[in-house]
Write a protein that holds these residues in place. Sequence first.
Motif, PDB file in Angstrom:
ATOM      1  N   HIS A 262       1.614   6.969   3.784  1.00 42.02           N
ATOM      2  CA  HIS A 262       0.339   6.989   4.410  1.00 42.02           C
ATOM      3  C   HIS A 262      -0.176   7.914   4.809  1.00 42.02           C
ATOM      4  O   HIS A 262      -1.139   8.750   4.728  1.00 42.02           O
ATOM      5  CB  HIS A 262       0.719   6.321   6.078  1.00 42.02           C
ATOM      6  CG  HIS A 262       0.872   5.086   5.735  1.00 42.02           C
ATOM      7  ND1 HIS A 262       1.878   4.689   5.980  1.00 42.02           N
ATOM      8  CD2 HIS A 262      -0.291   3.578   4.984  1.00 42.02           C
ATOM      9  CE1 HIS A 262       1.719   3.532   5.341  1.00 42.02           C
ATOM     10  NE2 HIS A 262       0.742   2.542   5.416  1.00 42.02           N
ATOM     11  N   ASN A 324       6.261  -4.480  13.792  1.00 46.24           N
ATOM     12  CA  ASN A 324       5.419  -2.974  13.154  1.00 46.24           C
ATOM     13  C   ASN A 324       5.402  -1.950  13.934  1.00 46.24           C
ATOM     14  O   ASN A 324       5.012  -2.011  15.261  1.00 46.24           O
ATOM     15  CB  ASN A 324       4.162  -3.418  12.319  1.00 46.24           C
ATOM     16  CG  ASN A 324       4.072  -2.024  11.747  1.00 46.24           C
ATOM     17  OD1 ASN A 324       4.309  -1.287  11.028  1.00 46.24           O
ATOM     18  ND2 ASN A 324       3.134  -2.397  10.336  1.00 46.24           N
ATOM     19  N   ALA A 326       4.184   2.478  14.354  1.00 47.92           N
ATOM     20  CA  ALA A 326       3.304   3.770  13.290  1.00 47.92           C
ATOM     21  C   ALA A 326       4.086   5.328  14.707  1.00 47.92           C
ATOM     22  O   ALA A 326       4.046   4.920  15.998  1.00 47.92           O
ATOM     23  CB  ALA A 326       2.313   4.221  13.939  1.00 47.92           C
ATOM     24  N   SER A 343       3.389   2.899   8.761  1.00 48.63           N
ATOM     25  CA  SER A 343       3.944   1.488   9.658  1.00 48.63           C
ATOM     26  C   SER A 343       5.555   1.647   9.202  1.00 48.63           C
ATOM     27  O   SER A 343       6.113   2.799   8.934  1.00 48.63           O
ATOM     28  CB  SER A 343       4.162   0.190   8.168  1.00 48.63           C
ATOM     29  OG  SER A 343       4.148   0.803   7.282  1.00 48.63           O
ATOM     30  N   TYR A 346       6.421   1.195   4.254  1.00 53.35           N
ATOM     31  CA  TYR A 346       5.628   0.488   3.831  1.00 53.35           C
ATOM     32  C   TYR A 346       5.005  -0.242   2.601  1.00 53.35           C
ATOM     33  O   TYR A 346       3.820  -1.113   1.718  1.00 53.35           O
ATOM     34  CB  TYR A 346       4.364   2.197   3.127  1.00 53.35           C
ATOM     35  CG  TYR A 346       3.507   2.444   1.659  1.00 53.35           C
ATOM     36  CD1 TYR A 346       2.658   3.173   2.456  1.00 53.35           C
ATOM     37  CD2 TYR A 346       3.758   2.463   0.309  1.00 53.35           C
ATOM     38  CE1 TYR A 346       1.288   3.078   1.607  1.00 53.35           C
ATOM     39  CE2 TYR A 346       3.159   2.156  -0.080  1.00 53.35           C
ATOM     40  CZ  TYR A 346       1.656   2.672   0.193  1.00 53.35           C
ATOM     41  OH  TYR A 346      -0.210   2.911  -0.673  1.00 53.35           O
ATOM     42  N   GLY A 353       2.842  -3.640   5.727  1.00 56.57           N
ATOM     43  CA  GLY A 353       3.490  -3.015   5.330  1.00 56.57           C
ATOM     44  C   GLY A 353       2.449  -1.532   4.882  1.00 56.57           C
ATOM     45  O   GLY A 353       2.102   0.066   5.465  1.00 56.57           O
ATOM     46  N   ASP A 356      -2.361   1.480   7.184  1.00 52.95           N
ATOM     47  CA  ASP A 356      -1.659   2.790   8.247  1.00 52.95           C
ATOM     48  C   ASP A 356      -2.033   2.627   9.444  1.00 52.95           C
ATOM     49  O   ASP A 356      -3.540   2.562   9.181  1.00 52.95           O
ATOM     50  CB  ASP A 356      -3.020   4.093   7.172  1.00 52.95           C
ATOM     51  CG  ASP A 356      -2.458   5.399   8.095  1.00 52.95           C
ATOM     52  OD1 ASP A 356      -0.683   4.649   8.676  1.00 52.95           O
ATOM     53  OD2 ASP A 356      -2.555   6.446   7.659  1.00 52.95           O
ATOM     54  N   MET A 357      -1.521   2.027  10.446  1.00 55.76           N
ATOM     55  CA  MET A 357      -1.534   1.683  11.792  1.00 55.76           C
ATOM     56  C   MET A 357      -1.714   3.017  12.038  1.00 55.76           C
ATOM     57  O   MET A 357      -2.245   3.481  13.658  1.00 55.76           O
ATOM     58  CB  MET A 357      -0.535   0.934  11.780  1.00 55.76           C
ATOM     59  CG  MET A 357      -0.370  -0.565  11.441  1.00 55.76           C
ATOM     60  SD  MET A 357      -1.475  -0.939  11.712  1.00 55.76           S
ATOM     61  CE  MET A 357      -2.531  -1.277  13.504  1.00 55.76           C
ATOM     62  N   SER A 587       0.247  -5.830  13.121  1.00 55.67           N
ATOM     63  CA  SER A 587      -0.845  -4.901  12.040  1.00 55.67           C
ATOM     64  C   SER A 587      -1.737  -6.338  11.852  1.00 55.67           C
ATOM     65  O   SER A 587      -3.209  -6.329  12.025  1.00 55.67           O
ATOM     66  CB  SER A 587      -0.261  -5.037  10.687  1.00 55.67           C
ATOM     67  OG  SER A 587       0.165  -3.814  10.631  1.00 55.67           O
TER      68      SER A 587
END
Length: 801
Positions: A262, A324, A326, A343, A346, A353, A356-357, A587
């Motif tokens: 990410h 999940n 980040a 995540s 990915y 995944g 991009d959180m 997510s």
Amino acid sequence: MKRKNFWYFILTILLLIAGVSIYLFHDLPSVDSLPSKLNQPSIRVTDRNGRLLYEIMPEVGGRNAVLPLESIPQCMQDASIAIEDRNFYENPGVDVEGIARAFWINLTGGETIAGGSTITQQVARNLLLPEELSQRTLRRKLREAVLAWQMSRQLSKDEILALYLNQTYYGSFAYGVEAAAQIYFDKPASGLLLHECALIAGLPQAPSLYNPFIDPAAAQERQRIVLELMQKDGFITAEERALAEITPLAYNPAPFPIHAPHFVWIVKARMDKLFESGELAPTQSLIVRTTLDLDYQQLAEETITRRLALYAPKEGELDQNVNNAALVAMDPRTGEILALVGSADYFNEEINGSVDMAISPRQSGSAFKPFIYAQALSPNSPAPWTAATPLLDVETTFPTHDGTPYIPKNYDNLEHGPIPVRIALGSSLNIPAVLTLDHVGVDATLTLARKLGIQSLSPDPDEYDLSLALGGGQMSLLELTSAYAAFANQGAYPSRYAILDVSDFDGHLLYTEQKSPQVQLFDPRVAWLISDILSDDGARKIGFGRNSTLKLDRTAAVKTGTTTNFHDNWTIGYTPSLVVGVWVGNSNYEAMHNITGLTGAAPIWNNFMRATLTGQPDQPFVRPEGLVQAQVCTLSGMLPTPLCPNTSTEWFIAGTEPTQPDTLYQQVEVDGLPVIALDLPASAFPWARSQGLPLLADLSTAPVSQASPLVMISPAADITYRLSADLDPQSQQIPIQAESRQALTSLSVIVDGNVFITLTSAPYRTWWPLAVGEHRIWLEAVTVDGQILTTPPIVITVLSP
């Protein structure tokens, strides 16, 4: 007649030659077009210490980097000449014998199935005739021969050899020897040894057949052939050949690495902007040195994986549905991103995944509160608050844009009465936070957020209401973490950066990321006060208890956030040299079950901070000049008097420390005995009574207060409401609430001159359905001794949808 036939014959021959020439060469590309035909180089992305994160390939082609010939090992040049074109430096660029052989086979077999090509011919074919690579015909052979001959007239042999070694396909998405060296042996081409050069040189004739990852035996047999030819042509000795043949080949165990995917895409987006602006050219072979520290990155990934595994469903237990997370780590002094995990995995499609959180806007919960309090503490405001300013943590009704009442609740559903700012922020109490936002204003808060790089929030204040204090606006983890950097950086916002510099493969520096001047958004004393509050374990007692997961073995400020229905939870904390933000959730917006910022995100933050800071000395926040300490009465924030039972020492920005003695605690006589009672606002009466605290207003012998004995707490005067077309009209109501310092037998609510309702006992509260128009509201009450009390009328306006 014979003469005439002769000329017919000559004309026919000429026409035939012209026709063949047109057929063969009419669309032959120019050698001058070579620069536009070269493979676009890939972009090598490394961490701050030069360790490869990923090689970004162009849309067409594969990994490629161009080196000058002098940077390519001699053994690589010799091996290529030996296996491909032993007479390279003597021939005119064309293998006449090979073309003749191809011509004969074409006549007898109908297809050119044999015939070698010189290095020059291969360059011409691969770069100038790529559409004809699959054609094995005499026409293509002749066309490449003509181009090779022309190329030999315009370019030197070294230039042609450099083109071959930089542009030839070596399999496994590698174009050129630099890419091949990196993919097969995890080293730059300059570091190749003889046995490695021989293997790579043998690949171009059949890259898939000789691929060492797929068939190492075939690749090694091809290597032996190259070494044999090198000895035969005098490039190496028999001893060098023998040693090369027995030297083990150590292949790259991870030929296609991708670390921090990410983050890499963030870097790619930045590089695209540099290409668009012309600051860098996509035709260059580039190495992008980023701000990321791969050790931090891998630690963050491992921590997330380990912590999430603890939430895996267990038989017989509630599935907490935590899938999940980040993490963003930054240096608050520079704005450089040190780690970014978007995540938990990915490549896991079940958790989305690849999303991009770290940059996906989500509701921030209470994590946004410090920025609201910081505005209230600013010494530049008309009436600055202090860390000791008391806020009423009691049920309070606030108006909203659509006219529906907003009554925030604390996480524990309790009220705590008068609470100093320090404890209100440290324990993340909701009602005081909304009071603070109401004080500083939504508009000013949105302006500040944008200055802090939080672009996800709309600049239009009409899109938000006071719920913004509790996470009613969406922002990304990267935005929020970089905003917190301003507190760690003594109030100066450093922005955020992912790139340090860009160089070519020879190490020439081409670009250095220019950092914007840091913007001083908070008075350094305000930034220190916020950091001092957020690192005060005692101030967190009401909300989190002492010695929670938020406490480290060193000074660290930290704040959590949990959104409604457990969709998101956050923890952002920092020292003067490191700021780390963590998000935990799903997510797809599925709710977690009983997971808060303290139990979901905080353990990841705690583990990462402890691991990265181990062995480093404690870094207390440097206290700027202009701060003074004073002892205060804890509940009022004023100077203590003998009546005040609880005092505390607090820090103040010079000039804001209290100068007046406490008035909250009053001593009166009841039945001839002294009693200490609280002189609280009417809105705090229900809370005080529920706690069994003596109220000055409840004591019959208390002196009559200058304040009115009957108070309308809500609604506020001159408020405008707007009905919503999306809601049931009957549900759109506002509370009307009153408090009295005297005992009552009845209280009537008067709306537009008509009695709406009469209440005969406390609590004096009712709900009035909104109606379009301007309305006058007041109260009339009768005390136990028959006295009539009234309040001044207030005016409210209700607009149609």
